[in-house]
Each structure stands twice: as structure tokens, then as C-alpha cells.
Write an enzyme that holds these catalytic residues in place. Structure first.
Site, PDB file in Angstrom:
ATOM      1  N   GLU A   1      15.177 -14.525 -50.741  1.00  0.00           N
ATOM      2  CA  GLU A   1      14.377 -13.346 -50.100  1.00  0.00           C
ATOM      3  C   GLU A   1      14.212 -12.209 -51.508  1.00  0.00           C
ATOM      4  O   GLU A   1      13.255 -11.687 -51.418  1.00  0.00           O
ATOM      5  CB  GLU A   1      15.095 -12.381 -49.153  1.00  0.00           C
ATOM      6  CG  GLU A   1      15.163 -13.142 -47.695  1.00  0.00           C
ATOM      7  CD  GLU A   1      13.864 -12.882 -47.153  1.00  0.00           C
ATOM      8  OE1 GLU A   1      13.794 -13.525 -45.825  1.00  0.00           O
ATOM      9  OE2 GLU A   1      12.997 -12.219 -47.615  1.00  0.00           O
TER      10      GLU A   1
ATOM     11  N   SER B   1       6.532  -9.314 -51.125  1.00  0.00           N
ATOM     12  CA  SER B   1       5.596  -8.627 -50.227  1.00  0.00           C
ATOM     13  C   SER B   1       5.915  -7.229 -50.123  1.00  0.00           C
ATOM     14  O   SER B   1       5.373  -6.809 -49.109  1.00  0.00           O
ATOM     15  CB  SER B   1       5.973  -9.292 -48.773  1.00  0.00           C
ATOM     16  OG  SER B   1       7.507  -9.189 -48.465  1.00  0.00           O
TER      17      SER B   1
ATOM     18  N   HIS C   1       6.697 -15.749 -48.049  1.00  0.00           N
ATOM     19  CA  HIS C   1       7.237 -17.004 -48.022  1.00  0.00           C
ATOM     20  C   HIS C   1       6.471 -18.155 -48.218  1.00  0.00           C
ATOM     21  O   HIS C   1       6.649 -19.127 -48.843  1.00  0.00           O
ATOM     22  CB  HIS C   1       8.142 -17.113 -46.803  1.00  0.00           C
ATOM     23  CG  HIS C   1       9.451 -16.285 -46.697  1.00  0.00           C
ATOM     24  ND1 HIS C   1      10.539 -16.716 -47.170  1.00  0.00           N
ATOM     25  CD2 HIS C   1       9.571 -15.246 -45.896  1.00  0.00           C
ATOM     26  CE1 HIS C   1      11.419 -15.931 -47.075  1.00  0.00           C
ATOM     27  NE2 HIS C   1      10.833 -14.831 -46.197  1.00  0.00           N
TER      28      HIS C   1
ATOM     29  N   HIS D   1       4.995 -10.129 -44.310  1.00  0.00           N
ATOM     30  CA  HIS D   1       6.425 -10.430 -45.064  1.00  0.00           C
ATOM     31  C   HIS D   1       6.552 -12.161 -44.906  1.00  0.00           C
ATOM     32  O   HIS D   1       6.681 -12.735 -45.945  1.00  0.00           O
ATOM     33  CB  HIS D   1       7.531  -9.871 -44.251  1.00  0.00           C
ATOM     34  CG  HIS D   1       8.688 -10.451 -44.750  1.00  0.00           C
ATOM     35  ND1 HIS D   1       9.332  -9.909 -46.148  1.00  0.00           N
ATOM     36  CD2 HIS D   1       9.548 -11.526 -44.621  1.00  0.00           C
ATOM     37  CE1 HIS D   1      10.421 -10.688 -46.279  1.00  0.00           C
ATOM     38  NE2 HIS D   1      10.458 -11.953 -45.552  1.00  0.00           N
TER      39      HIS D   1
END
Ligand code: HBI
Ligand code: FE
Length: 285
Positions: free
Chosen positions: A196, A215, A155, A150
Site C-alpha cells: 500500500e 492512487s 494495484h 484505488h
């Protein structure tokens, strides 16, 4: 940009955080918090990754990569093309050499979720905390806490985009201030609905830039294509008023026109905004 103060919390705050880590029901946080530095960072001990874990990484990467065309924003796709971590769990020190040149950010290895003010302190210093452990095979399709897949796949590519890189540092500095103003919940919502779970209006359509979407195989399709996902134009006040779900697909997604809009909208000082928000209703998504 005021230089962030040393945010390594005092020993008692550390002890308190570790106590919550340990005591959170039987699902204490996964990571090994026992040998962290004062700033909560650890080493990425690459030799500890097993062949099975390397294989989980490859399978997660391959599945997600196939879903990106037509769903991931252009900035993510072009950044990913410059990186090469399909075949093995990435070595942070290798990526850091590229990242330093691109946007002067550094990845720092961490055991997992950090206290808000520690997390903000890292972002304010252009350090992105990346979890070192990877999910178990039975968590292939869904994981509660952010793992290395993730954090890294979701990111890291956009840390190569200069506007997101600057937005994240401004976010970290704002977070340190919000902590002092006791306004963290508003900034947590801003983080949630942008970094997010944010969507952006790319030239060829609405695309994902949020790491939680990029993700996740299910959420990438849901957020970008599903008719029963609610998509609204980004509105800073509305975002800060809207609660979010942490254990299911989001009910509402906010769409920015561009990353420039995201940076401009969130550049001003938020102190007055927080006071106004205190008098506004909280909204369910
Ligand atoms: N810690 N390692 C890590 N990664 C995150 O994304 C993270 C965190 N701590 C707090 C947090 N995110 C959110 O509450 C932010 O809104 C601060
Ligand atoms: Fe994340």
C-alpha cells in the site's frame, strides 16, 4: 507452495461479517454485499456505470497520470504504458486476458473490503480482488474505503511485474498461516508499508510502488518529495512493529532497495519471527 484450502468462510462467519458491514455506525461499508458468491465475488455489471461515473474515472486517471513522472517507480510506469484504461472504467475480463498471459493472475470483482482470510485466500490463488464501485464526485480528492480507482489504478499495473506478482501470492499464503497463528496484525503492517505505501530505490531516485501512494495525488508528492515525510530503509522487524495511520498521510515510509529484496526478505517462514515480535515493543510511526 501448499495449495490454499477453500477459504470461503462458513455461513455463520459470513453472516457475522455482513452484520458488521451493516452495523458499522451509519458508515457501513459502501458496497452491495447482498448478492455475493460464496467467495465474496460479484459480477462487474459494466452497464451500471453512468456517464458521470465514466467521467469521474477519466478525470481521476488524467490527474494521477500527470503526476507520475519522477514519482512512480519504473516498473509501474512501464506496466501502465502497456495498459490502456485512460478513457473509460476498465473491463476486468478484458484486462484478465492480458494479465493471465503476463503473470497468471486474475482480477475478481468484489463489493469492497473483504474479511482478512477471504482476501488472503484470493491472493494465495493469484486472484486480486478489485472493488466494482467508484467514488462520488464529492470524494474526488479523498476517499476512506478503496474504490475501483484505488484498487485498479493503484494495484493492477504492478500485478504485471513478476516479482510483485509472486510476492503478493506468497503474502496471501503467509496471511492464511498468520491467521492460524493469530499474527495478522504483523502481516497487515507488512502489507501496509509495502503493497500500500512502499517506496523503492530506483536508479534515478526514491520512487513509489505502493498503491495507496500511486492512487493519491497528495500522497504521491508527499511520500516522494516532502522534507517532512520520514523515509527509512526497509527493515522487516521494524515494519512489523510499526503501527500505521489509516486516515492521513503516513508519517514514515519504508524504502526497499529492489523488489527482489522485498521477495527475499519475506520468503522465510515467519512463525519464529512472530514469537520474537510478541516480546518487542510496538512502535508509533
Ligand atoms: N479487502 N477487498 C479488499 N482489499 C484489500 O486491500 C483488503 C481487504 N481486506 C483486508 C485487507 N485489505 C488488509 O487488512 C490486509 O492487510 C489483509
Ligand atoms: Fe489497496
Amino acid at each position: 507452495m501448499d495449495t490454499p484450502r477453500n477459504t470461503a468462510p462458513q455461513p455463520d462467519a459470513r453472516a457475522e461479517f455482513l452484520a458488521t458491514v451493516a452495523s458499522r455506525s451509519q458508515h457501513g461499508l459502501r458496497g452491495d454485499y447482498s448478492n455475493m458468491r460464496d467467495d465474496y465475488t460479484v459480477e462487474q455489471d459494466y452497464a451500471l456505470y453512468t456517464p458521470q461515473q465514466q467521467d469521474i474515472w477519466r478525470r481521476l486517471y488524467r490527474r494521477q497520470h500527470e503526476l507520475l513522472p519522477g514519482r512512480a517507480c519504473a516498473a509501474f510506469a512501464s506496466a501502465l504504458a502497456r495498459l490502456d484504461f485512460a478513457d473509460a472504467i476498465p473491463r476486468f475480463d478484458v484486462v484478465n486476458e492480458q494479465l493471465a498471459v503476463a503473470t497468471n493472475w486474475q482480477l475478481v470483482p468484489v463489493p469492497g473490503l473483504l474479511p482478512d482470510e477471504v482476501f488472503f485466500g484470493h491472493l494465495a490463488a493469484r486472484r486480486f480482488p478489485v472493488t466494482v464501485w467508484i467514488r462520488a464526485p464529492e470524494e474526488f480528492d479523498y476517499i476512506v474505503e478503496p474504490d475501483i480507482f484505488h484498487d485498479f489504478f493503484g494495484h493492477v499495473p504492478l500485478l504485471f511485474d513478476s516479482r510483485i506478482a509472486d510476492y503478493l501470492q506468497a503474502y496471501g499464503l503467509g496471511g492464511l498461516k498468520a491467521k492460524r497463528l493469530d499474527a495478522l496484525k504483523y502481516l497487515a503492517r507488512l502489507y501496509w508499508y509495502t503493497i500500500e505505501f512502499g517506496l523503492v530505490a530506483d536508479p534515478d531516485g526514491v520512487r513509489a510502488y505502493g498503491a495507496g501512494i500511486l492512487s493519491s495525488p497528495g500522497e504521491l508528492r508527499h511520500a516522494v518529495e516532502s522534507p517532512d515525510a520520514q523515509r527509512e530503509r526497509f527493515d522487516l522487524i521494524r515494519v512489523m512493529q510499526t503501527r500505521y495511520l489509516i486516515d492521513d498521510f503516513q508519517k514514515v515510509y519504508f524504502v526497499v532497495d529492489s523488489f527482489d529484496q522485498l521477495f527475499e526478505e519475506t520468503a522465510p517462514d515467519f512463525s519464529l519471527l512472530y514469537r520474537a515480535l510478541e516480546r518487542l515493543p510496538e512502535l508509533d510511526p
